[in-house]
Design an enzyme around this catalytic site. Structure first.
Site, PDB file in Angstrom:
ATOM      1  N   HIS A  73       1.465   0.387   6.237  1.00  0.00           N
ATOM      2  CA  HIS A  73       3.066   0.184   6.943  1.00  0.00           C
ATOM      3  C   HIS A  73       3.045   1.194   7.724  1.00  0.00           C
ATOM      4  CE1 HIS A  73       5.685   3.500   5.130  1.00  0.00           C
ATOM      5  NE2 HIS A  73       5.434   3.005   3.700  1.00  0.00           N
ATOM      6  N   ASP A  75       5.446   1.049  10.372  1.00  0.00           N
ATOM      7  CA  ASP A  75       6.591   1.673  10.425  1.00  0.00           C
ATOM      8  C   ASP A  75       7.319   3.252   9.885  1.00  0.00           C
ATOM      9  OD1 ASP A  75       6.804   0.371   8.261  1.00  0.00           O
ATOM     10  OD2 ASP A  75       8.884   0.213   8.426  1.00  0.00           O
ATOM     11  N   ASP A 106       3.830   9.070   5.116  1.00  0.00           N
ATOM     12  CA  ASP A 106       4.430   8.227   5.089  1.00  0.00           C
ATOM     13  C   ASP A 106       4.361   7.248   5.675  1.00  0.00           C
ATOM     14  OD1 ASP A 106       5.682   5.946   3.551  1.00  0.00           O
ATOM     15  OD2 ASP A 106       7.549   6.656   2.897  1.00  0.00           O
ATOM     16  N   GLU A 140       7.993  -2.388   5.785  1.00  0.00           N
ATOM     17  CA  GLU A 140       8.811  -1.472   4.880  1.00  0.00           C
ATOM     18  C   GLU A 140       9.531  -0.716   5.080  1.00  0.00           C
ATOM     19  OE1 GLU A 140       7.322   0.280   0.253  1.00  0.00           O
ATOM     20  OE2 GLU A 140       8.703   1.041   2.354  1.00  0.00           O
ATOM     21  N   GLU A 141      10.024  -0.117   5.647  1.00  0.00           N
ATOM     22  CA  GLU A 141      11.485   1.051   5.359  1.00  0.00           C
ATOM     23  C   GLU A 141      12.538   0.109   5.927  1.00  0.00           C
ATOM     24  OE1 GLU A 141      10.448   3.264   3.831  1.00  0.00           O
ATOM     25  OE2 GLU A 141       8.483   4.646   4.790  1.00  0.00           O
ATOM     26  N   GLU A 169       0.114   3.724  -0.021  1.00  0.00           N
ATOM     27  CA  GLU A 169       1.081   5.379  -0.238  1.00  0.00           C
ATOM     28  C   GLU A 169       1.129   6.391  -0.658  1.00  0.00           C
ATOM     29  OE1 GLU A 169       4.322   4.795   1.346  1.00  0.00           O
ATOM     30  OE2 GLU A 169       4.500   2.109   1.294  1.00  0.00           O
ATOM     31  N   HIS A 366      10.051  10.999   4.163  1.00  0.00           N
ATOM     32  CA  HIS A 366      11.236  11.053   4.473  1.00  0.00           C
ATOM     33  C   HIS A 366      11.797  12.024   4.578  1.00  0.00           C
ATOM     34  CE1 HIS A 366      11.688   6.500   2.090  1.00  0.00           C
ATOM     35  NE2 HIS A 366      10.080   7.012   2.762  1.00  0.00           N
TER      36      HIS A 366
HETATM   37 ZN    ZN Z   1       5.677   4.244   2.495  1.00  0.00          ZN
END
Ligand code: ZN
EC number: 3.5.1.18
Length: 397
Positions: A73, A75, A106, A140-141, A169, A366
């Protein structure tokens, strides 16, 4: 830009502020990298009521089998307190060997390394004998409704078939090469409402305190354990995540009490059998009068949240061995094969082909100051390249 350098590719991707649900230029950047390598690129818009429109990307190099998919992903999660970052979150600055930016690990970093690996292979040896696809979502997030599932449906409806998938990932807890994910636990959440009769705390015989029932029911889900683990999975675990009564008065017995729970479960169970076991425990506890002598069974309702995530375990040895061997060749140690952690989009892909997950070190994902070691980008690129060659050699043999 030279696609063979993962640092350049990652910097270009980080500089696209693609916080879910915004494309932010990230898919356009990917398209510009992939088309010169010979990929046929499709941009796929997905819509659903009550969720933002999401743009996704599917790209394929080659027309024949065997067919390897890389999934990921572009995003990213929001930056949080931007002032707390030591380098701006979308600047992709490098300082003391670390590349900073939202999505560095990520998982724009994983995508950058895969593209660089493939670009080196194409440049030195030509395209693999077979096909390579990238299935890249922008959701995805977020709610994950307009992402991987819809993109898989779209591709499958055009006749796309895959033999194996690698999800990029971040999977490594401490060092690159630590861990491959070869499966994931399932996840189910629920909300239980216990009914009582409101009244004065000094006259409990005229009321029926639902807190007593809620404690009994919640305890029945936490003890005894659901299982003791299996060969490939840790024990299933249920957590009561909230107990709410919403009662501000100490002299009032409330009318109802609510608790929520989440269970992460292993391959002892299917989601359906586990839900039946949870109901069996709740019914047995509802009939237990220890905390409410002389009363009727506890009255309760249960609402299951969302669709359950199903447990899965990949048993494709050629895929696991290709990846494991590639890691060992590049870093000199073999990875742990794990099923720990939360769910991922691999749970959707496993319905189409065997899937494994391997990417960067996840420590800063994150977080403020998300960052990746520049050295790790080179190492992961070499691992991915070795894996691609190894997988095609095994698949054709
Ligand atoms: Zn991810």
């Amino acid at each position: 830009m030279i696609a063979t350098n993962p640092v350049d590719v990652l910097q270009a991707l980080i500089r696209c502020p693609s916080v879910t649900p915004h494309e932010g230029g990230a898919l356009t950047a990917l398209q510009q990298l992939l088309e010169p390598l010979g990929f046929e690129v499709s941009r796929v818009m997905a819509r659903d009521e009550g969720t933002p429109d999401i743009e996704n990307l599917y790209a394929r190099l080659g027309t024949d089998g065997p067919h390897l998919m890389f999934a990921g992903h572009t995003d990213v999660v929001p930056v949080g307190n931007e002032a707390a970052w030591s380098h701006p979150p979308f600047a992709a600055e490098i300082s003391e060997g670390m590349l900073y930016g939202r999505g560095a690990v990520d998982m724009k970093g994983g995508i950058a390394c895969f593209i660089a690996a493939l670009a080196r292979l194409v440049e030195e040896k030509g395209a693999p004998k077979g096909s390579v696809s990238l299935l890249i979502t922008g959701d995805e997030e977020g709610p994950a409704i307009n992402g991987t599932t819809k993109l898989l449906d779209w591709a499958a409806s055009r006749g796309e078939k895959w033999d194996a998938c690698l999800v990029g990932e971040p999977t490594n807890p401490d060092q690159l090469g630590d861990m491959i994910k070869i499966g994931r636990r399932g996840s189910i959440s629920g909300t239980v409402t216990v009914h009582g009769v409101q009244g004065h705390a000094a006259y409990p015989h005229l009321a029926d305190n639902p807190v007593r029932g809620a404690i009994k029911l919640a305890e029945s889900l936490m003890n005894p354990p659901f299982d003791h683990g299996t060969d490939n999975f840790q024990p299933s675990n249920l957590e009561v995540t909230s107990i709410d009564v919403g009662n501000a008065a100490t002299n009032v017995i409330p009318a109802s009490a609510v608790f929520k729970f989440n269970i992460r479960f292993n391959d002892t169970w299917s989601a359906e059998i586990l839900q039946a076991e949870i109901l069996r425990r709740l019914d047995a506890a509802a009939a237990d009068t220890t905390l409410r002598p002389g009363r009727e069974p506890i009255g309760y309702d249960i609402v299951w949240s969302e669709r359950p995530s199903h447990v899965f375990l990949t048993r494709n040895n050629a895929l696991i061995a290709s990846l494991s061997d590639a890691i060992e060749k590049v870093v000199g140690a073999s990875p742990q094969l794990s099923t720990t952690g939360g769910t991922s989009d691999a749970r959707f892909i496993k319905d189409y082909c065997p899937v494994v997950e391997f990417g960067l070190v996840g420590q800063t994902m994150h977080m403020v100051d998300e960052r990746v070691a520049v050295e790790d980008l080179e190492t992961l690129t070499r691992i991915y390249r070795t894996f691609i060659e190894q997988w095609f050699a095994n698949a054709v043999a």
